[in-house]
Design an enzyme around this catalytic site. Structure first.
Site, PDB file in Angstrom:
ATOM      1  N   HIS A 228      18.539  -4.001   6.992  1.00  0.00           N
ATOM      2  CA  HIS A 228      19.713  -4.722   7.519  1.00  0.00           C
ATOM      3  C   HIS A 228      20.739  -4.990   6.418  1.00  0.00           C
ATOM      4  CE1 HIS A 228      17.779  -5.504  11.433  1.00  0.00           C
ATOM      5  NE2 HIS A 228      16.676  -5.696  10.721  1.00  0.00           N
TER       6      HIS A 228
ATOM      7  N   ASN B 169      16.949  -7.360  17.469  1.00  0.00           N
ATOM      8  CA  ASN B 169      17.607  -6.054  17.387  1.00  0.00           C
ATOM      9  C   ASN B 169      18.331  -5.754  18.684  1.00  0.00           C
ATOM     10  OD1 ASN B 169      16.600  -5.436  14.780  1.00  0.00           O
ATOM     11  ND2 ASN B 169      14.671  -4.722  15.636  1.00  0.00           N
TER      12      ASN B 169
END
Length: 691
Positions: A79, A152
Site C-alpha cells: 500500500h 480492500n
C-alpha cells in the site's frame, strides 16, 4: 486554492551573483531556523571570503542539509502508493440492537474521517492504473477513540493464515535477484506462489477481473474483508461484514487503456480524486453491513472466518446504515497521506475481533510496521493519527514524544496519583466465546478446506464480456512467466474452478496437451450465479463524474461546440477541449479560444468518450498526424462512444475505423450521451481475439 492564483514575487536587492533575495515586508513572516532564529540569507553559504572555502560554522546550512537528508521515511511495504482525503461519516440507521459503539448508534451524528485509497503491490513511485488490488482504509475519529476500518476493494483475500502473508508479498514484489518488475504480478515468483496455493483461486478471479483496473478511485467498492464482531449492552454477539458502495457506481478500464494511461498519466487516479474534491464534486460511499449469528454461519456451507470467502448477498442481504463524504484534500501530502497510520487493531467499545487467523496476524503486524516506518511507538501523537477524544494513559517517553507527562507515577494501579486514569468496565472487552473455547493450536480448521465453490460462482456470475476479460488477464499474466511448470500448475488449478476458464487460458497460452485438473478432496458444488458479483451489471448509466474529450482545431463549428458543451455539462459531465495547440484556436465564428489541453498531452485514454468537431481543412491536416489518429483509434479500441461532425467523420475514415452503433453524428447528441455513459462491449470481440 488554485495554483494559478499564487502571488508573483519580484526580485529585490539582487546579490553580487545576480541571485534573487526576496525580503520579508511589513506583516510578512520572516524565514527562520527550527529554533526560530531569523535567516538573513537563504541563497549563499557562509564562506571565508567571496571565492573562499565554505565554513563548517554555517549552522543554517547544517540545519537545512540535515533536514533535507532525512526528509524521507521508509515507504510502506504494501500500500505504498496512496491517495488520501478528509471527510465525514453520517450514520442514518442505528445498530443499537447489536452494539454499544456510539459511531454506529448515534443517528445523524457526523464523525470526522480520513480515507486512504491505494494500490497494494507497487512502490511509492509506481503508476496508478496497474492491475492490482486497491486498499480502502478509513480512520473514524470517534468520540470513544479512533476506529480504523482497513480493507480492500475486493471482499476476499489470497491467503487464509497470516503465516503466509510475508510469502505472498515477497512473491508479488520485485524479484530479488533482478529488481523488477514493479507494480506487476505478471512474473514467475507470483504465479509460482499462486500455483502452489489453491486457497488463492477465489481471489485470483477477482484480481484478473476488471475490478483490479478501476476507472477511478471514486468508482470502486470497499470491503472490510474480515468478519468482525459487534457486542450489545447485554453482551450478545453479532457477526458483521462491512461494505463501502460508491454512489457513482462501479466503473473499470479496458486493459489496453490501463496500460496506456500508465504512460500518459501515471498519476491518473490520484489526480482524478484530488481534482474532483477540489472542484466540489465530492465522492460519496454508502456504508452497508451484513449481520448474522453463529447459528447463521453454521448453515453457510463455508467458514466465515476464512478470508478467502465472501458471504453471498443473496444469503445475507446488505443493510445500508450510513454514508461517507470525502470533501477536503490534504494540506500536506507527507504530513497526512504519508504519515497516516492505519491499524486494524483500533476498535472502540462495542466491537471485537472474530477468530479469523489472517485478521489476528494483522492486529500485530500493522502496529509493528507503523512503529518501524514512522520511527517510534509515539506515531499516534502525529496530528493525522491523534484521537479527537480525551486520551489518558501512563505511557512515557520514547522517540518523537510530543506530550509532556507530569508527575512521578508511570504505572497503574498506584496510590501516588489518586486522580490519574483508571480502567472502566465500559471499555474494550473480549466478546463471549473469545476465551476458553478450547486449546490453542496451529492446525487449520477443516472448514477452511474448500477453495473452489465461490471462485466458480464468481466466474459464472460474470457476463460473457467479463469472463473473457478474466481469461485474457490470466493469459497476459501467465505469458510473462518463464517457468513452464508454473503455467502448467496454474492451468490445472483453473480447471478446478471451471472447465471453460481452464481451457480458454490453456488455449491462449498455447498449451498442448492441456494439463489435467488438480485432484480435489471433495467435488465442487455449483452455486447459483450472483448478480452482486459482476461489475458491468452494477455500472450506472450516468455522465456524472465522467470526462468527455472534444477534439477541435481551427475552423471548428462554434455553435456545435457550444451546444455540445452545454448539453453535456448539464448532466454533470466534465467537457475537456483538446487541440493540436492549446492557445489561440480560431473557431468558425472568427473568435479565438484556448483549448483545455494540448493533443500530444491529452490522449483519449484520459476520457470516457470523445467528440471530434473539425472543419474539412483541419481534418485533412490532422489525418497526417499520429496523435490525432491515435486519439480516435484508441477511443474506438477502448469501446467508447464517438460523436462527430463531417470533418470528424473524415478523420475517422482516415484512421480506417469502421463505424458501429456507438458512432453518433452531432445531430444525435442525446443518443451520444447514452453511449458515453457506458461502453460498447460487443465491439471488443471484433478488435481483440479472446481466449
Amino acid at each position: 486554492m488554485s495554483r494559478s492564483h499564487a502571488p508573483t514575487f519580484k526580485p529585490e536587492q539582487p546579490g553580487a551573483g545576480q541571485e534573487w533575495h526576496q525580503r520579508a515586508e511589513a506583516g510578512q513572516p520572516r524565514l527562520t531556523t527550527h529554533d526560530g532564529a531569523v535567516v538573513s540569507d537563504n541563497q549563499n553559504t557562509l564562506k571565508a571570503h567571496a571565492r573562499g572555502p565554505s565554513l563548517l560554522a554555517d549552522v543554517v546550512l547544517q540545519e537545512k542539509l540535515s533536514q533535507f537528508d532525512r526528509e524521507r521515511i521508509p515507504e510502506r511495504v504494501v500500500h505504498a502508493r496512496g491517495s488520501g482525503a478528509h471527510g465525514r461519516f453520517e450514520l442514518t440507521e442505528s445498530l443499537a440492537r447489536y452494539t454499544t459503539a456510539k459511531v454506529l448508534t448515534q443517528v445523524g451524528h457526523h464523525t470526522p474521517v480520513f480515507a486512504r485509497l491505494s494500490t497494494v503491490a507497487g512502490p511509492l513511485g509506481s503508476a496508478d492504473t496497474v492491475r492490482d488490488v486497491r486498499g480502502f482504509a478509513v480512520k473514524f475519529y470517534t468520540e470513544e477513540g479512533n476506529w480504523d476500518l482497513v480493507g480492500n476493494n475486493i471482499p476476499v483475500f489470497f491467503i487464509q493464515d497470516a503465516m503466509k502473508f510475508p510469502d505472498l508479498v515477497h512473491a508479488v514484489k520485485r524479484e530479488p535477484d533482478r529488481g523488477f518488475p514493479s507494480a506487476a504480478s505478471a512474473h514467475d515468483t507470483f504465479w509460482d506462489f499462486a500455483s502452489h496455493m489453491p486457497e488463492s483461486l477465489h481471489m485470483l478471479q477477482w484480481v484478473m477481473s476488471d475490478r483490479a483496473i478501476p476507472r477511478s478511485l471514486r468508482t470502486m467498492e470497499g470491503f472490510g474483508v474480515h468478519t468482525f464482531k459487534l457486542v450489545n449492552a447485554e453482551g450478545e454477539v453479532t457477526l458483521v461484514k462491512y461494505h463501502w458502495r460508491p454512489r457513482l457506481g462501479l466503473q473499470s478500464l479496458v486493459w489496453d487503456e490501463a496500460v496506456k494511461i500508465a504512460g500518459a498519466d501515471p498519476d491518473f487516479h490520484r489526480r482524478d480524486l484530488w481534482e474532483a474534491i477540489d472542484r466540489g464534486d465530492f465522492p460519496v460511499w454508502d456504508l452497508a453491513v451484513q449481520l448474522f449469528t453463529e447459528a447463521d454461519a453454521d448453515a453457510f456451507g463455508f467458514d466465515p472466518l476464512d478470508a478467502t470467502k465472501l458471504i453471498p448477498e443473496e444469503q445475507v442481504p446488505l443493510q445500508v446504515i450510513g454514508h461517507m463524504v470525502l470533501d477536503r484534500n490534504p494540506d500536506n501530502f507527507f504530513a497526512e497521506t504519508e504519515q497516516v497510520a492505519f491499524c486494524p487493531s483500533r476498535i472502540v467499545p462495542g466491537m471485537d475481533f472474530s477468530d479469523d487467523p489472517l485478521l489476528h496476524g494483522r492486529l500485530f503486524s500493522y502496529r509493528d510496521t507503523q512503529t518501524h516506518r514512522l520511527g517510534s511507538v509515539n506515531f499516534q501523537q502525529l496530528p493525522i493519527n491523534r484521537a479527537r477524544c480525551p486520551v489518558h494513559h501512563f505511557y512515557r517517553d520514547g522517540a518523537m514524544q510530543t506530550n509532556t507527562p507530569s508527575g512521578q507515577v508511570a504505572y497503574e494501579p498506584n496510590g501516588l496519583a489518586p486522580k490519574g486514569p483508571r480502567e472502566h468496565p465500559d471499555g474494550l472487552r473480549a466478546a463471549p466465546g473469545q476465551d476458553g473455547t478450547g486449546p490453542r493450536t496451529r492446525d487449520r480448521a477443516s472448514s477452511f478446506g474448500e477453495h473452489h465453490q465461490q471462485a466458480r460462482r464468481f466466474y459464472l456470475s460474470q457476463t460473457e464480456v467479463e469472463q473473457a476479460h478474466i481469461a485474457a488477464a490470466f493469459v497476459f499474466e501467465l505469458s510473462k512467466v518463464h517457468a513452464a511448470e508454473i503455467r502448467q500448475r496454474m492451468v490445472a488449478q483453473l480447471r478446478t474452478v471451471h472447465e471453460d476458464l481452464g481451457q480458454r487460458v490453456a488455449r491462449g497460452l498455447g498449451l498442448d496437451p492441456v494439463p489435467a485438473p488438480m485432484p480435489l478432496s471433495t467435488p465442487v458444488r455449483d452455486l447459483p450465479a450472483s448478480p452482486a458479483l459482476g461489475l458491468i451489471g452494477k455500472m450506472k448509466l450516468t455522465l456524472q463524474g465522467r470526462a468527455i474529450g472534444v477534439l477541435i482545431h481551427d475552423g471548428s463549428n462554434a455553435g456545435t461546440l457550444k451546444k455540445l458543451k452545454d448539453t453535456l455539462c448539464n448532466t454533470g459531465a466534465r467537457v475537456v477541449t483538446v487541440a493540436p495547440r492549446r492557445l489561440g484556436v480560431t473557431l468558425s465564428d472568427g473568435k479565438k479560444i484556448d483549448a483545455d489541453a494540448q493533443l500530444a498531452g491529452a490522449p483519449s485514454v484520459l476520457f470516457d468518450a470523445i467528440a471530434v468537431l473539425l472543419a474539412p481543412k483541419a481534418a485533412d491536416e490532422l489525418a497526417h498526424q499520429d496523435a490525432a489518429l491515435g486519439f480516435v483509434r484508441d477511443a474506438h479500441a477502448h469501446l467508447k462512444a464517438i460523436c462527430m461532425d463531417e470533418g470528424g467523420q473524415a478523420l475517422l475514415q482516415a484512421a480506417d475505423l469502421l463505424p458501429d452503433r456507438f458512432y453518433f453524428p452531432v445531430s444525435q447528441i442525446r443518443d451520444f450521451m447514452g453511449g458515453a455513459a457506458t461502453r460498447l462491449w460487443e465491439r471488443e470481440s471484433r478488435l481483440r481475439p479472446q481466449p
